[in-house]
Every structure is written in structure tokens, then in C-alpha cells.
Scaffold this motif. Sequence first.
Motif, mmCIF file in Angstrom:
data_model
loop_
_atom_site.group_PDB
_atom_site.id
_atom_site.type_symbol
_atom_site.label_atom_id
_atom_site.label_comp_id
_atom_site.label_asym_id
_atom_site.label_seq_id
_atom_site.Cartn_x
_atom_site.Cartn_y
_atom_site.Cartn_z
ATOM 1 N N SER A 7 0.831 -1.204 0.000
ATOM 2 C CA SER A 7 0.000 0.000 0.000
ATOM 3 C C SER A 7 0.865 1.253 0.000
ATOM 4 O O SER A 7 2.069 1.200 0.274
ATOM 5 C CB SER A 7 -0.889 -0.017 1.253
ATOM 6 O OG SER A 7 -1.864 1.008 1.184
ATOM 7 N N ASP A 8 0.238 2.401 -0.305
ATOM 8 C CA ASP A 8 0.840 3.719 -0.091
ATOM 9 C C ASP A 8 2.245 3.853 -0.696
ATOM 10 O O ASP A 8 3.219 4.092 0.022
ATOM 11 C CB ASP A 8 0.827 4.036 1.417
ATOM 12 C CG ASP A 8 -0.596 4.179 1.928
ATOM 13 O OD1 ASP A 8 -1.176 5.265 1.798
ATOM 14 O OD2 ASP A 8 -1.160 3.163 2.394
ATOM 15 N N HIS A 10 2.864 6.227 -3.078
ATOM 16 C CA HIS A 10 3.024 7.695 -3.093
ATOM 17 C C HIS A 10 4.143 8.180 -4.006
ATOM 18 O O HIS A 10 4.959 9.020 -3.617
ATOM 19 C CB HIS A 10 3.236 8.213 -1.663
ATOM 20 C CG HIS A 10 1.985 8.180 -0.850
ATOM 21 N ND1 HIS A 10 0.901 8.977 -1.102
ATOM 22 C CD2 HIS A 10 1.639 7.419 0.216
ATOM 23 C CE1 HIS A 10 -0.057 8.735 -0.232
ATOM 24 N NE2 HIS A 10 0.354 7.771 0.571
ATOM 25 N N ASP A 36 -3.270 4.585 -2.960
ATOM 26 C CA ASP A 36 -2.292 5.674 -2.911
ATOM 27 C C ASP A 36 -1.036 5.332 -3.710
ATOM 28 O O ASP A 36 0.065 5.183 -3.186
ATOM 29 C CB ASP A 36 -1.954 6.107 -1.472
ATOM 30 C CG ASP A 36 -2.994 7.070 -0.918
ATOM 31 O OD1 ASP A 36 -3.924 7.434 -1.679
ATOM 32 O OD2 ASP A 36 -2.894 7.455 0.251
ATOM 33 N N GLY A 62 -6.832 4.994 -3.308
ATOM 34 C CA GLY A 62 -6.582 5.647 -2.025
ATOM 35 C C GLY A 62 -7.022 7.096 -2.061
ATOM 36 O O GLY A 62 -7.413 7.614 -3.120
ATOM 37 N N HIS A 64 -5.306 9.872 -1.840
ATOM 38 C CA HIS A 64 -4.500 10.750 -2.702
ATOM 39 C C HIS A 64 -4.808 10.499 -4.176
ATOM 40 O O HIS A 64 -4.806 11.434 -4.979
ATOM 41 C CB HIS A 64 -3.009 10.551 -2.422
ATOM 42 C CG HIS A 64 -2.587 11.083 -1.092
ATOM 43 N ND1 HIS A 64 -1.812 12.204 -0.935
ATOM 44 C CD2 HIS A 64 -2.872 10.665 0.165
ATOM 45 C CE1 HIS A 64 -1.622 12.444 0.355
ATOM 46 N NE2 HIS A 64 -2.248 11.502 1.045
ATOM 47 N N HIS A 116 -8.591 0.643 1.437
ATOM 48 C CA HIS A 116 -7.466 1.542 1.725
ATOM 49 C C HIS A 116 -7.484 1.965 3.197
ATOM 50 O O HIS A 116 -6.489 1.827 3.904
ATOM 51 C CB HIS A 116 -7.513 2.777 0.818
ATOM 52 C CG HIS A 116 -6.363 3.716 1.054
ATOM 53 N ND1 HIS A 116 -5.067 3.368 0.778
ATOM 54 C CD2 HIS A 116 -6.305 4.968 1.579
ATOM 55 C CE1 HIS A 116 -4.254 4.370 1.108
ATOM 56 N NE2 HIS A 116 -4.982 5.350 1.593
ATOM 57 N N TRP A 125 -12.227 7.733 4.701
ATOM 58 C CA TRP A 125 -10.772 7.751 4.925
ATOM 59 C C TRP A 125 -10.363 7.862 6.387
ATOM 60 O O TRP A 125 -9.278 8.335 6.699
ATOM 61 C CB TRP A 125 -10.096 8.894 4.147
ATOM 62 C CG TRP A 125 -10.489 8.992 2.719
ATOM 63 C CD1 TRP A 125 -11.134 10.048 2.133
ATOM 64 C CD2 TRP A 125 -10.275 8.029 1.665
ATOM 65 N NE1 TRP A 125 -11.326 9.795 0.792
ATOM 66 C CE2 TRP A 125 -10.824 8.572 0.479
ATOM 67 C CE3 TRP A 125 -9.686 6.758 1.624
ATOM 68 C CZ2 TRP A 125 -10.795 7.905 -0.728
ATOM 69 C CZ3 TRP A 125 -9.666 6.083 0.412
ATOM 70 C CH2 TRP A 125 -10.212 6.660 -0.737
ATOM 71 N N GLY A 149 -4.485 -0.121 4.653
ATOM 72 C CA GLY A 149 -3.251 0.661 4.581
ATOM 73 C C GLY A 149 -3.517 2.013 5.227
ATOM 74 O O GLY A 149 -4.072 2.090 6.309
ATOM 75 N N HIS A 150 -3.139 3.096 4.547
ATOM 76 C CA HIS A 150 -3.544 4.468 4.850
ATOM 77 C C HIS A 150 -2.789 5.137 5.996
ATOM 78 O O HIS A 150 -2.386 6.274 5.872
ATOM 79 C CB HIS A 150 -5.056 4.508 5.112
ATOM 80 C CG HIS A 150 -5.645 5.874 5.195
ATOM 81 N ND1 HIS A 150 -5.313 6.886 4.321
ATOM 82 C CD2 HIS A 150 -6.564 6.420 6.045
ATOM 83 C CE1 HIS A 150 -6.003 7.984 4.634
ATOM 84 N NE2 HIS A 150 -6.753 7.725 5.677
ATOM 85 N N HIS A 152 0.104 4.198 7.156
ATOM 86 C CA HIS A 152 1.548 3.999 6.907
ATOM 87 C C HIS A 152 2.257 3.362 8.103
ATOM 88 O O HIS A 152 3.462 3.503 8.252
ATOM 89 C CB HIS A 152 2.255 5.313 6.527
ATOM 90 C CG HIS A 152 1.700 5.989 5.312
ATOM 91 N ND1 HIS A 152 2.433 6.881 4.560
ATOM 92 C CD2 HIS A 152 0.487 5.906 4.700
ATOM 93 C CE1 HIS A 152 1.693 7.326 3.553
ATOM 94 N NE2 HIS A 152 0.508 6.751 3.624
ATOM 95 N N SER A 190 3.584 0.990 4.654
ATOM 96 C CA SER A 190 3.691 1.799 3.431
ATOM 97 C C SER A 190 4.975 1.490 2.676
ATOM 98 O O SER A 190 6.047 1.366 3.276
ATOM 99 C CB SER A 190 3.660 3.286 3.804
ATOM 100 O OG SER A 190 4.068 4.096 2.716
#
Length: 246
Positions: A7-8, A10, A36, A62, A64, A116, A125, A149-150, A152, A190
Motif C-alpha cells: 500500500s501507499d 506515493h 495511494d 486511495g 491521494h 485503503h 478515509w 493501509g492508509h 503507513h 507503506s
Amino acid sequence: MRLMIFSDIHGNLEALQEVCKDSSTRNVHRSIFLGDLVGYGPYPNECIELVRNLKNCRCLAGNHDVATLWETSPYGMSKAAKEAILWTMDQLSPENKAYLSSLPDRLDLGEMTFVHANPYNPKGWRYVMDRKYALRSFAATRSRIVFIGHSHRPLIISKNHWLKVSIETIVGDIKSAVNDSRRRIINCGSVGQPRDDDPRACYLIYDTRKQTIHFHRVGYDVQKTVQAIQNANLPPVLGRRIVKGT
Ligand code: ZN
């Protein structure tokens, strides 16, 4: 089946590439990305394209990802996050925007649910890090294991039949057995911006036959990403965060 869950990312391509390299040696059959792909980091298009082309990989959206599409306003985010979203909007190719807009917000597979942030209001969220929101999340699904996730931060939340909840913070490379009847919410950490004071990328592998969850930490060239953040004129705080893992 050995299922990779991550996940995440970014927009952190260096971290993603190292995670892919690491997981390719671990006999993974399928993978699920919990959202994300973009935000914060300097390589949004490259990260989307790498994940899109992974074999046997399903992806979720996600916060973002949807903020870059104006599905939610980036103006509710922190200053650095908002600036990175506005920058990412300018960078994304039309194909990659269309891909982000195609992503679902929840996936149910057998005894597993994937989201997420949380399963009771996926696009609200809210973080699940304490008993109250854990119980709300358990109530929103019948699945035995919920992967999130989310935040981190890698985490295992377990619940027995009497609403007793225990929360285990995961530090480093840890293998944990999930072969009892307790239900669990598992945060896979993350890839691209860990926030548990360990700057190494994080992901996990769930072995459904052996009933084990193995968290893996993978080092990558953080300074290279910091340099790319500078070159892109993204907020310098985003570089400092990945150096420290905060
Ligand atoms: Zn995130």
C-alpha cells in the motif's frame, strides 16, 4: 496461495522497484495493492505504470489517488500533501488519470476484505488504529481478515468472541501466525513513505495455506528520491519525512 499485500507507494519509484525486486524472490502468486499510488512523491506516472503492468495484481483507490481527480478536494489536506496533489494533477497522463478513476474502493475475496482506510466507510478515509474504529470495521464485514493501509504504520488488530481487542505494533521483519479463530485487521504499512520511524519500505506476504503473515522491510536509495523531490520543486519536508520514516 502466497498473496503479496502492499500500500501507499506515493510516487516513490525507488522504494517500489526495490519492493518488487524483493517480492520477486519470495514465490508470490497474486498481489493486491491497497491504494495511494500517487501523492507526496516525484514519480506518479512511473509508479502507476509499474503497478498496472504487474501480473496478477489487483488495485484499490486511495485518498491521494482520488484527490488528484478532484473526487475529493485536496484543500482539506496538509499543506505539503495539497501542494504535492496539485503538482501531481499537472504531471499525470490522461491514460493514468483514467486508470486511477477506474479503481474500486473495496475488494472482497473469500474470507478476506481489502480497503485503503476502513471497510465501514471506505471513502471517509478515517484511520483504524484504536479499539473503537476497529470494532466499527469488524462490524462492517463478515470477513475473517481485513487488510488495510492508509496510516503507513504496520499493525495487527485481533478480536476474540468477546469484543476483546488487542493491538500489536509491528517492528521490523516479523512473521506472525493467524491460524486461530480470532478475526483480524492487518495494516501492511507503506512502500513509499513509512511513518513508524523505520525508513525502509514495508509490505507483507500472507501465506493462506500456512496461515502466516510475514512483514518485510526493504531498504532503498532514499537520497535518490530526496534529490528527485528537490528537482521537482515539491515541498522539502516530503524529503525529510522519508529520510526519517515519519
Ligand atoms: Zn497514504
